[in-house]
Structure formats: C-alpha cells, structure tokens
Design a protein around this motif. Sequence first.
Motif, short mmCIF file in Angstrom:
data_model
loop_
_atom_site.label_atom_id
_atom_site.label_comp_id
_atom_site.label_asym_id
_atom_site.label_seq_id
_atom_site.Cartn_x
_atom_site.Cartn_y
_atom_site.Cartn_z
N VAL A 9 0.88 -1.17 0.00
CA VAL A 9 0.00 0.00 0.00
C VAL A 9 0.91 1.22 0.00
CG1 VAL A 9 -1.88 1.21 1.14
CG2 VAL A 9 -1.67 -1.27 1.40
N PRO A 10 1.07 1.87 -1.16
CA PRO A 10 1.94 3.04 -1.20
C PRO A 10 1.32 4.17 -0.39
CG PRO A 10 0.76 2.84 -3.27
CD PRO A 10 0.38 1.62 -2.44
N PHE A 11 2.17 5.09 0.11
CA PHE A 11 1.61 6.23 0.85
C PHE A 11 0.64 6.99 -0.02
CE2 PHE A 11 1.59 10.72 1.97
CZ PHE A 11 1.02 10.60 3.22
N LEU A 12 1.02 7.24 -1.28
CA LEU A 12 0.13 7.95 -2.21
C LEU A 12 0.58 7.64 -3.62
CD1 LEU A 12 -2.14 10.07 -2.70
CD2 LEU A 12 -0.36 11.81 -2.71
N ASP A 13 -0.35 7.28 -4.49
CA ASP A 13 -0.08 7.05 -5.90
C ASP A 13 -0.97 8.00 -6.68
OD1 ASP A 13 0.35 6.17 -8.44
OD2 ASP A 13 -0.31 4.10 -8.10
#
Length: 373
Positions: A9-13
Amino acid sequence: MTTGAPARVPFLDLLPSYEELAAELDAAARRVLGSGWYVLGPEVEAFERAFADHAGTRHCVGVGSGLDALHLALLALGVGPGDEVLVPSNTYIATWLAVSRAGAVPVPVEPDPVTGNIDPARLEAARTPRTRAVLPVHLYGLPADMAAIGAFAARHGLPVLEDAAQAHGAALHDRRAGALGTAAAWSFYPTKNLGAIGDGGAVTTDDDDLAERLRSLRNYGSRRKYVNDERGFNSRLDELQAALLAVKLAHLDAWNARRATIAGRYLAGLTGVRLPVVPAGAVHAWHVFAVHTPARDDLAGHLARRGVGTLMHYPTPPHLSGAYRDMGLRPGDLPVAERLARETLSLPMGPQLGDADVDRVLEAVAAWDGADG
Ligand SMILES: *Cc1c(COP(=O)(O)O)cnc(C)c1O
C-alpha cells in the motif's frame, strides 16, 4: 510472480486519479493546446470563477504556486520589512518562507497539541507593536480555530491570511476554508486534495481591492499591457493547469467524501496510537491522516516491513531547520512543535485508496506490538 508476497500500500499514488478522469483531462488538455492561448485567458478566468464559487468568496486570483499565493497575499496586505507575522511553529516551511520573502519576520506560535493547529490562547503573548498579520494554517485539512483567531485579529486591527494549502473543501460551521479570513492562499501542488499536473496556486478573498492588487502583482505589476504601476512578479496560473484543475474541481467534493470514509474506518479501527480529533462544527478535508505515538520511528519501520508506506508531516519544525538557524532557536524552545515532529506519522490516504488497502493498513497497525517495541 508475486504470489505470497505481501500486497503493498503506497503512501500515495497519483496515477489512479489521472486514470479515473483520463478522458475528461485529455480533452481539456487538447482544447488548450489547440487554442493557441496559453497564459491568462478564458480557462484561468473560468477556473477562478468556479473555485471562488466553491470556496464561497467573491474573488479567486490564480498564481504560480502555493508559496507565491502566500507571498503575494502578504504583500497585498501591506506586510513588508520590519513587520512580524504570527505563524504556527509546526507547519510546512513554506508558510514561514513566504513571510521571509515578503521581508518580514515569522514569529512562531505553538499549536494546540490535540488539534495541531495554532493555539489562539498564545497569540496575545506573541504580539508586538510590529505584528502586522496572523497566518494560521489548516494543518492536514482541519480548519484552525478561526473564531478565536478572528476575535484576536479584530481586537488589534490585524488581517488574517489563511494558509489553506491543505484544506480544499474543509469547512467550519458551513463556511468553507478560504472564506474564513481576510484572504486565503491555496496550493495546487499535485499531491494536494485539488492538485494540478505541475505547480499552481491561488488566493481567494472577498476584498475587491486586494483581488485587484493581486492581479497586478502576479503579472509584472500591470493591469494594462505595458503599463507597470508597481514592481510586480511573474506568477501566473497557466491555461493548461487551469483547464485541468477545473475538471478535477468538479470531483473534489466526491473525492473528499471518499477521504472522509477512509478516515472514518481508520478512526474506528486503529488502536495503540493517538488519533486525530475533529472539533464540533469542523469539516476535515483529510489531506493527511496523521497518528501520534512516542514510538513513531518503530511504528514507521514496522509498517515499512509490511509494505505500508508512511510519511512524516513534518520531521523537523522550521525553527530547527538550517533555513532558520539564524533565528537562534534551539531544541526545547518550541516544545509542542518539537514533540509533534517526533511523534507524528501519516498513513496512506487518498480518494483512490481501496477498501482492501485500508484493511491492510489496519491489519498492519494492529500487528504492531506497541510503544515498547
Ligand atoms: C503545500 C503547502 C504550501 C506550499 O505550496 P506550493 O504549491 O508547494 O508552493 C504552503 N503551505 C502549506 C501548509 C502546504 O502544505
């Protein structure tokens, strides 16, 4: 094959937010490319109108970045050399840098440790005869205590400039951020709740004269071609960014609602960390979902090993950064900001984050063995 590997789960994409609106965004971009008009034109005017309507103000003036929005708004408010501006001790450094660039001195005021926003009870002690403005930040998207700040400012005849760079769509008692002070500065940096495909910013205000001054300052000090009434700047929102922002603005409320749903799941499901608090009457824009724990670095490492991306907003308060070394402040001088900087950790948050992603974050935090880890 990645079978068996933990899902990440990337911090933000940012890519999914383009993909969701690709047809609309591509059409808007082609319209601008084929128009032959690229700076200060109908796209900027249309976006300014739409964004002013969204914030609930008479005016919106598009500029080149959030930093420029703060800087030009301060100049338009008459802030200059010899002046002091009250700022939060715990903000992104841009808030302070804008004050410095206007030639004034940022005077740090400690936040309320629970909300993280500037503590109105501390404003009076920070005021001097040189105080020229108050610059609260709606940190992480939570509106600052604008009633108390406004009362302080009115008592002393000071303007209030909102740093609304993290607060697109936030509100306080049915008034949107951007309409809560004398003027508000916005950023459309790509990661913000309303983000461009590059840099951009704006100032919103109800003040006709202030808006007029900003339109001049952003364009070489000119309102009529080759008539330069003052020494201005080149800081203009361009047609392409304005057209793309107008597409995204129509989805901002829905995207913020999705952020609120995710925040609700975090608030209900997380244990072992201090959670964000939303005061009565406030609508949080959930730009950032930050938790707090004295074992922050341990939690960050644990989540990284489980494939969950996190960030720290922000690991170093401005007064301890090299940029403000000459202020002479030392560790311990602003203890509330310093403690928040040590203990804050931001979890994945964004309108395109799926329910399964949120589940994975919740599971990963639940598997952490806590403050003594
Ligand atoms: C992002 C941000 C800014 C600066 O905006 P830019 O567009 O990057 O110049 C200013 N203040 C705060 C609180 C921000 O989060």
